[in-house]
Design an enzyme around this catalytic site. Structure first.
Site: not given
Ligand code: DGL
Length: 244
Positions: A72, A181
């Site tokens: 992440c 992302c």
């Protein structure tokens, strides 16, 4: 307890990283923590993210993980320093937007899509400062709501958000888009519908290579040759599934 690699994200995004890890390290066991309950990370304070990610690390430690891949960008850019300080017995591998890759490949006009948390972070701005040459433009674009819409598989919302984001960049000769992302590779098709001529860049294979390198360095590679197992925990459903 069997040795395994911990991987986490605020939901499904990190599966894009897990897929590369499994390709490169087929004999390793993985424990994937999908924190759908706390999605989205990208619009939370540092304090909240410290609390959330510490809780995940404690969980992964209890499953025997000595190495944790933060799959992440938001959790990496905002929490990795904090986590490395707090858990010095764990090796952390992070995921950051592939800004260096875009600059090294001589793209001239790069658009970086990421969560507001990643775009605002010191680490992202450092990556731009350290890698961008004077003849290159980098546009940092916070994509409000996009990771959440992808997590919820809300394609209509995804398309609406993308249309809104790209309308200001149609005349900027964008030649590459950094998917900053880990949720965004799931909507590559929709991104290319809006921006058909760009190259899409993400950091997944770099993260997998760095994980392998660190495991070799710390003699953590699994010695037996059988195929590794993958367990997935989802915090929203509070259950564990075993993947093939
Ligand atoms: N997939 C994550 C990232 O790479 C976080 C998305 C979110 O929860 O906001 O930034």
């Amino acid at each position: 307890m069997e040795q395994c690699i911990g991987v986490f994200d605020s939901g499904i995004g990190g599966f894009t990283i897990l897929a590369e890890l499994r390709k490169l390290l087929p004999n390793e066991n993985f424990f994937y923590y999908a924190d759908s309950l706390n999605n989205p990370y990208g619009e939370k304070s540092d304090e909240k993210l410290f609390e959330i990610t510490s809780n995940i690390v404690e969980n992964l430690k209890s499953y025997g993980c000595k190495i944790i891949v933060i799959a992440c960008n938001t959790a990496t850019t905002r929490c990795i320093k904090y986590l490395r300080n707090k858990y010095s017995d764990i090796i952390f591998i992070g995921t950051v937007p592939a800004i260096k890759v875009a600059c090294d490949h001589n793209f001239k006009n790069t658009l970086v899509m990421a969560t507001p948390g990643t775009i605002d972070s010191e680490r992202t701005n450092e990556l731009v400062r350290d890698n961008k040459r004077a003849d290159q433009n980098i546009y940092l674009v916070p994509c409000y709501g996009l990771a959440q819409a992808i997590e919820k598989k809300d394609t209509l919302k995804v398309k609406e958000i993308l249309k809104n984001i790209f309308k200001d960049y149609k005349d900027k000769n964008i030649d590459s888009i950094v998917l900053g992302c880990t949720h965004y590779p799931f909507v590559k098709k929709e991104i290319l519908e809006e921006m058909p001529t760009v190259a899409l860049l993400d950091g997944a294979s770099g993260v997998a290579k760095e994980t392998k390198r660190q495991m070799e360095l710390h003699s953590l590679l699994n010695k037996n040759n059988s195929l590794g197992k993958v367990k997935v925990y989802n915090s929203l459903e509070d259950n564990i599934a075993v993947l093939d």
